[in-house]
Enzyme design. Structure first.
Site, PDB file in Angstrom:
ATOM      1  N   GLY A  11       0.780  -1.231   0.000  1.00 51.26           N
ATOM      2  CA  GLY A  11       0.000   0.000   0.000  1.00 51.26           C
ATOM      3  C   GLY A  11       0.814   1.284   0.000  1.00 51.26           C
ATOM      4  O   GLY A  11       0.334   2.309   0.502  1.00 51.26           O
ATOM      5  N   MET A  90      -4.200  -6.988  -6.971  1.00 50.64           N
ATOM      6  CA  MET A  90      -3.647  -8.074  -7.777  1.00 50.64           C
ATOM      7  C   MET A  90      -4.690  -9.064  -8.308  1.00 50.64           C
ATOM      8  O   MET A  90      -4.381 -10.231  -8.538  1.00 50.64           O
ATOM      9  CB  MET A  90      -2.581  -8.831  -6.961  1.00 50.64           C
ATOM     10  N   ASN A 107      -5.498   2.353 -12.931  1.00 47.77           N
ATOM     11  CA  ASN A 107      -4.533   1.390 -12.393  1.00 47.77           C
ATOM     12  C   ASN A 107      -3.132   1.977 -12.518  1.00 47.77           C
ATOM     13  O   ASN A 107      -2.854   2.728 -13.451  1.00 47.77           O
ATOM     14  CB  ASN A 107      -4.608   0.076 -13.187  1.00 47.77           C
ATOM     15  N   HIS A 109       0.789   0.845 -13.008  1.00 52.06           N
ATOM     16  CA  HIS A 109       1.573  -0.319 -13.443  1.00 52.06           C
ATOM     17  C   HIS A 109       3.054   0.071 -13.499  1.00 52.06           C
ATOM     18  O   HIS A 109       3.389   1.133 -14.034  1.00 52.06           O
ATOM     19  CB  HIS A 109       1.098  -0.790 -14.824  1.00 52.06           C
ATOM     20  N   GLY A 143      -8.716  -5.688 -21.341  1.00 51.48           N
ATOM     21  CA  GLY A 143      -7.390  -6.280 -21.546  1.00 51.48           C
ATOM     22  C   GLY A 143      -6.493  -5.964 -20.355  1.00 51.48           C
ATOM     23  O   GLY A 143      -6.497  -4.842 -19.860  1.00 51.48           O
ATOM     24  N   VAL A 144      -5.715  -6.918 -19.901  1.00 49.63           N
ATOM     25  CA  VAL A 144      -4.864  -6.690 -18.736  1.00 49.63           C
ATOM     26  C   VAL A 144      -3.746  -5.699 -19.083  1.00 49.63           C
ATOM     27  O   VAL A 144      -2.983  -5.929 -20.026  1.00 49.63           O
ATOM     28  CB  VAL A 144      -4.259  -8.030 -18.235  1.00 49.63           C
TER      29      VAL A 144
HETATM   30  C1  GRF Z   1       3.250  -1.223  -7.459  1.00 46.11           C
HETATM   31  O1  GRF Z   1       4.497  -1.436  -8.054  1.00 46.11           O
HETATM   32  C2  GRF Z   1       2.183  -1.087  -8.515  1.00 46.11           C
HETATM   33  O2  GRF Z   1       2.630  -0.468  -9.681  1.00 46.11           O
HETATM   34  C3  GRF Z   1       1.837  -2.513  -8.792  1.00 46.11           C
HETATM   35  O3  GRF Z   1       1.871  -3.146  -7.537  1.00 46.11           O
HETATM   36  C4  GRF Z   1       2.774  -2.446  -6.683  1.00 46.11           C
HETATM   37  C5  GRF Z   1       2.012  -2.075  -5.472  1.00 46.11           C
HETATM   38  O4  GRF Z   1       2.827  -1.488  -4.495  1.00 46.11           O
HETATM   39  N1  GRF Z   1       0.569  -2.603  -9.487  1.00 46.11           N
HETATM   40  P1  GRF Z   1       2.169  -0.817  -3.215  1.00 46.11           P
HETATM   41  O5  GRF Z   1       1.260  -1.871  -2.568  1.00 46.11           O
HETATM   42  O6  GRF Z   1       1.412   0.393  -3.654  1.00 46.11           O
HETATM   43  O7  GRF Z   1       3.336  -0.492  -2.325  1.00 46.11           O
END
Ligand code: GRF
Length: 200
Positions: A11, A90, A107, A109, A143-144
């Site tokens: 988080g 996730m 999102n 990424h 799409g992912v």
């Molecule tokens: C981050 O790298 C984000 O881009 C990916 O998952 C990770 C989450 O990190 N989707 P956090 O839980 O916000 O520290």
């Protein structure tokens, strides 16, 4: 605009959103709840420390994706959420969920999409040997990691990097671009035209 943040883990991106909100830079977005699909997610404690409702909808407790998503939607509806931020969430969301928030789900990424979609993007980039990678905020569609791109930040890969040092450098930039994108979304300043997004 009332925002629900979905998490699965540490988080730190949620923390960046909470910090931005406290500093006044997330306006007009307001974080109204944080939901984790994993009961042990550290991010839940971050939400509670900021007096936010921190809820668990454990995907393992449901028979299928739709039942899980219905439970998520119920929690988000209870808090009158108008837009959703996936901050290290996730689970892949199906059209059943996505249809409820058209152009209202962002999102983050950890790569420069469309390079290195999917899991462990930092390791993918590292092992591929790219010299520049980065972070992307995008709208979520079916799409992912393929939705329209809202914001990106480039991050160099240094010769003496490890996957972990690269991960940390990318994360710093994630924490910058995600709150900015959420504020723009909430202000109605993201205009999507097909796969292109302008911020007005
Ligand atoms: C981050 O790298 C984000 O881009 C990916 O998952 C990770 C989450 O990190 N989707 P956090 O839980 O916000 O520290």
């Amino acid at each position: 605009m009332k925002i629900g943040v979905l998490i699965s883990g540490t988080g730190t991106n949620l923390q960046a959103l909470l910090d931005a909100e406290r500093a006044g830079s997330l306006r007009p977005a307001e974080i109204v709840c944080v939901v984790s699909n994993r009961p042990e997610a550290l991010g839940l404690g971050r939400a509670r420390a900021f007096h936010k409702p921190a809820l668990v909808v454990d995907h393992k407790a449901f028979g299928g994706r739709q039942a899980f998503e219905d439970a998520l939607l119920e929690v988000l509806d209870e808090h009158q959420v108008a837009a959703v931020v996936l901050a290290g969430f996730m689970r892949v969301l199906t059209p059943h969920f996505l249809a409820r928030f058209p152009d209202r789900i962002l999102n983050i990424h950890p790569s420069l999409l469309p390079a290195f979609p999917g899991i462990d993007a930092q390791r993918q980039a590292f092992e591929h040997g790219v010299k520049v990678t980065g972070a992307t905020v995008h709208f979520v569609d079916v799409g992912v990691d393929q939705g329209a791109i809202v914001a990106q930040a480039a991050v160099p890969v240094l010769d003496d990097d490890t996957v972990d040092s690269l991960r940390a450098r990318i994360l710093e930039r994630e924490h910058e671009i995600l709150p900015r994108a959420v504020a723009l979304l909430a202000a109605g300043r993201l205009v999507r035209d097909g796969h292109r997004v302008r911020s007005s």
